[in-house]
Write a protein that holds these residues in place. Sequence first.
Motif, PDB file in Angstrom:
ATOM      1  N   ARG A  43       0.827  -1.202   0.000  1.00 35.81           N
ATOM      2  CA  ARG A  43       0.000   0.000   0.000  1.00 35.81           C
ATOM      3  C   ARG A  43       0.873   1.268   0.000  1.00 35.81           C
ATOM      4  O   ARG A  43       0.929   2.000   0.995  1.00 35.81           O
ATOM      5  CB  ARG A  43      -0.926   0.005   1.207  1.00 35.81           C
ATOM      6  CG  ARG A  43      -1.948   1.105   1.129  1.00 35.81           C
ATOM      7  CD  ARG A  43      -2.890   1.042   2.290  1.00 35.81           C
ATOM      8  NE  ARG A  43      -3.709   2.227   2.248  1.00 35.81           N
ATOM      9  CZ  ARG A  43      -4.969   2.246   2.504  1.00 35.81           C
ATOM     10  NH1 ARG A  43      -5.584   1.146   2.833  1.00 35.81           N
ATOM     11  NH2 ARG A  43      -5.644   3.366   2.453  1.00 35.81           N
ATOM     12  N   PRO A  44       1.533   1.535  -1.132  1.00 36.62           N
ATOM     13  CA  PRO A  44       2.302   2.774  -1.214  1.00 36.62           C
ATOM     14  C   PRO A  44       1.349   3.972  -1.155  1.00 36.62           C
ATOM     15  O   PRO A  44       0.184   3.876  -1.570  1.00 36.62           O
ATOM     16  CB  PRO A  44       3.015   2.673  -2.563  1.00 36.62           C
ATOM     17  CG  PRO A  44       2.196   1.717  -3.358  1.00 36.62           C
ATOM     18  CD  PRO A  44       1.566   0.767  -2.373  1.00 36.62           C
ATOM     19  N   THR A  45       1.838   5.080  -0.630  1.00 38.60           N
ATOM     20  CA  THR A  45       0.996   6.245  -0.405  1.00 38.60           C
ATOM     21  C   THR A  45       1.705   7.505  -0.891  1.00 38.60           C
ATOM     22  O   THR A  45       2.867   7.729  -0.571  1.00 38.60           O
ATOM     23  CB  THR A  45       0.687   6.396   1.101  1.00 38.60           C
ATOM     24  OG1 THR A  45       0.076   5.189   1.568  1.00 38.60           O
ATOM     25  CG2 THR A  45      -0.244   7.558   1.365  1.00 38.60           C
ATOM     26  N   LEU A  46       0.976   8.304  -1.643  1.00 43.52           N
ATOM     27  CA  LEU A  46       1.445   9.636  -2.017  1.00 43.52           C
ATOM     28  C   LEU A  46       1.037  10.582  -0.897  1.00 43.52           C
ATOM     29  O   LEU A  46      -0.127  10.610  -0.503  1.00 43.52           O
ATOM     30  CB  LEU A  46       0.802  10.077  -3.338  1.00 43.52           C
ATOM     31  CG  LEU A  46       1.062  11.518  -3.773  1.00 43.52           C
ATOM     32  CD1 LEU A  46       2.535  11.731  -4.069  1.00 43.52           C
ATOM     33  CD2 LEU A  46       0.210  11.857  -4.990  1.00 43.52           C
ATOM     34  N   ILE A  47       2.000  11.316  -0.366  1.00 41.67           N
ATOM     35  CA  ILE A  47       1.724  12.255   0.717  1.00 41.67           C
ATOM     36  C   ILE A  47       1.982  13.662   0.191  1.00 41.67           C
ATOM     37  O   ILE A  47       3.095  13.971  -0.248  1.00 41.67           O
ATOM     38  CB  ILE A  47       2.610  11.991   1.950  1.00 41.67           C
ATOM     39  CG1 ILE A  47       2.412  10.558   2.447  1.00 41.67           C
ATOM     40  CG2 ILE A  47       2.313  13.011   3.053  1.00 41.67           C
ATOM     41  CD1 ILE A  47       3.436  10.107   3.469  1.00 41.67           C
ATOM     42  N   VAL A  48       0.934  14.483   0.218  1.00 41.94           N
ATOM     43  CA  VAL A  48       1.060  15.879  -0.180  1.00 41.94           C
ATOM     44  C   VAL A  48       0.902  16.702   1.099  1.00 41.94           C
ATOM     45  O   VAL A  48      -0.172  16.736   1.697  1.00 41.94           O
ATOM     46  CB  VAL A  48       0.017  16.279  -1.238  1.00 41.94           C
ATOM     47  CG1 VAL A  48       0.225  17.723  -1.662  1.00 41.94           C
ATOM     48  CG2 VAL A  48       0.086  15.346  -2.446  1.00 41.94           C
ATOM     49  N   ARG A  72      -7.820   7.416  -3.976  1.00 40.04           N
ATOM     50  CA  ARG A  72      -8.558   7.462  -2.714  1.00 40.04           C
ATOM     51  C   ARG A  72      -7.746   8.335  -1.776  1.00 40.04           C
ATOM     52  O   ARG A  72      -6.524   8.191  -1.692  1.00 40.04           O
ATOM     53  CB  ARG A  72      -8.722   6.060  -2.134  1.00 40.04           C
ATOM     54  CG  ARG A  72      -9.675   5.191  -2.943  1.00 40.04           C
ATOM     55  CD  ARG A  72      -9.817   3.800  -2.338  1.00 40.04           C
ATOM     56  NE  ARG A  72      -8.542   3.115  -2.157  1.00 40.04           N
ATOM     57  CZ  ARG A  72      -7.897   2.463  -3.108  1.00 40.04           C
ATOM     58  NH1 ARG A  72      -8.391   2.402  -4.307  1.00 40.04           N
ATOM     59  NH2 ARG A  72      -6.751   1.860  -2.836  1.00 40.04           N
ATOM     60  N   THR A  73      -8.425   9.229  -1.080  1.00 36.41           N
ATOM     61  CA  THR A  73      -7.693  10.169  -0.235  1.00 36.41           C
ATOM     62  C   THR A  73      -8.209  10.165   1.194  1.00 36.41           C
ATOM     63  O   THR A  73      -9.341   9.765   1.459  1.00 36.41           O
ATOM     64  CB  THR A  73      -7.784  11.614  -0.778  1.00 36.41           C
ATOM     65  OG1 THR A  73      -9.145  12.021  -0.774  1.00 36.41           O
ATOM     66  CG2 THR A  73      -7.206  11.730  -2.175  1.00 36.41           C
ATOM     67  N   GLN A  74      -7.358  10.618   2.075  1.00 36.19           N
ATOM     68  CA  GLN A  74      -7.724  10.915   3.460  1.00 36.19           C
ATOM     69  C   GLN A  74      -6.774  11.994   3.938  1.00 36.19           C
ATOM     70  O   GLN A  74      -5.774  12.287   3.283  1.00 36.19           O
ATOM     71  CB  GLN A  74      -7.673   9.687   4.358  1.00 36.19           C
ATOM     72  CG  GLN A  74      -6.287   9.142   4.592  1.00 36.19           C
ATOM     73  CD  GLN A  74      -6.312   7.915   5.480  1.00 36.19           C
ATOM     74  OE1 GLN A  74      -7.092   7.009   5.262  1.00 36.19           O
ATOM     75  NE2 GLN A  74      -5.445   7.892   6.466  1.00 36.19           N
ATOM     76  N   ARG A  75      -7.105  12.601   5.075  1.00 29.41           N
ATOM     77  CA  ARG A  75      -6.281  13.700   5.591  1.00 29.41           C
ATOM     78  C   ARG A  75      -5.744  13.390   6.971  1.00 29.41           C
ATOM     79  O   ARG A  75      -6.370  12.693   7.748  1.00 29.41           O
ATOM     80  CB  ARG A  75      -7.110  14.979   5.702  1.00 29.41           C
ATOM     81  CG  ARG A  75      -7.397  15.612   4.396  1.00 29.41           C
ATOM     82  CD  ARG A  75      -7.934  16.998   4.630  1.00 29.41           C
ATOM     83  NE  ARG A  75      -8.546  17.478   3.411  1.00 29.41           N
ATOM     84  CZ  ARG A  75      -8.943  18.693   3.230  1.00 29.41           C
ATOM     85  NH1 ARG A  75      -8.833  19.582   4.202  1.00 29.41           N
ATOM     86  NH2 ARG A  75      -9.479  19.067   2.102  1.00 29.41           N
ATOM     87  N   GLU A  76      -4.593  13.971   7.222  1.00 26.03           N
ATOM     88  CA  GLU A  76      -4.029  14.017   8.575  1.00 26.03           C
ATOM     89  C   GLU A  76      -3.869  15.495   8.909  1.00 26.03           C
ATOM     90  O   GLU A  76      -3.284  16.241   8.136  1.00 26.03           O
ATOM     91  CB  GLU A  76      -2.654  13.357   8.630  1.00 26.03           C
ATOM     92  CG  GLU A  76      -2.667  11.876   8.482  1.00 26.03           C
ATOM     93  CD  GLU A  76      -1.264  11.281   8.581  1.00 26.03           C
ATOM     94  OE1 GLU A  76      -0.263  12.050   8.618  1.00 26.03           O
ATOM     95  OE2 GLU A  76      -1.165  10.056   8.591  1.00 26.03           O
ATOM     96  N   VAL A  85      -2.446  15.437   2.832  1.00 24.10           N
ATOM     97  CA  VAL A  85      -3.409  14.680   2.038  1.00 24.10           C
ATOM     98  C   VAL A  85      -2.697  13.394   1.625  1.00 24.10           C
ATOM     99  O   VAL A  85      -1.642  13.436   1.005  1.00 24.10           O
ATOM    100  CB  VAL A  85      -3.862  15.472   0.788  1.00 24.10           C
ATOM    101  CG1 VAL A  85      -4.831  14.636  -0.033  1.00 24.10           C
ATOM    102  CG2 VAL A  85      -4.495  16.804   1.185  1.00 24.10           C
ATOM    103  N   LEU A  86      -3.279  12.266   2.006  1.00 23.46           N
ATOM    104  CA  LEU A  86      -2.716  10.949   1.688  1.00 23.46           C
ATOM    105  C   LEU A  86      -3.528  10.355   0.554  1.00 23.46           C
ATOM    106  O   LEU A  86      -4.762  10.336   0.602  1.00 23.46           O
ATOM    107  CB  LEU A  86      -2.785  10.037   2.899  1.00 23.46           C
ATOM    108  CG  LEU A  86      -2.250  10.613   4.222  1.00 23.46           C
ATOM    109  CD1 LEU A  86      -2.474   9.631   5.347  1.00 23.46           C
ATOM    110  CD2 LEU A  86      -0.795  10.976   4.106  1.00 23.46           C
ATOM    111  N   ALA A  87      -2.846   9.849  -0.461  1.00 22.24           N
ATOM    112  CA  ALA A  87      -3.532   9.275  -1.627  1.00 22.24           C
ATOM    113  C   ALA A  87      -3.007   7.876  -1.901  1.00 22.24           C
ATOM    114  O   ALA A  87      -1.797   7.644  -1.863  1.00 22.24           O
ATOM    115  CB  ALA A  87      -3.329  10.158  -2.848  1.00 22.24           C
TER     116      ALA A  87
END
Length: 90
Positions: A43-48, A72-76, A85-87
Amino acid sequence: MTGNPIDVLDDLADQVAKEFEAYRQPDEFKDVSIVIDNNDPDRPTLIVHVDREDADTLADEIEDFLQDRGARTQRERHSDADVRVLATVG
């Protein structure tokens, strides 16, 4: 989205960098930072990372941009001025 998730996230990272380049000036503090976390190969994740006053407004734009491209996104939230923003794809 199909293909290797790392390749897809790399392409998304390039698109985000281009679309939001005004926030990524090379000689200034960057309001938007981009990294791909591939510590979990399943589950690699793009972090903006948005680091500026009223980060939510820009994070909304980035999140919409990524979702429009199938991520698919979620926030921290770390503070009002520090939002990530995690994608993920696939």
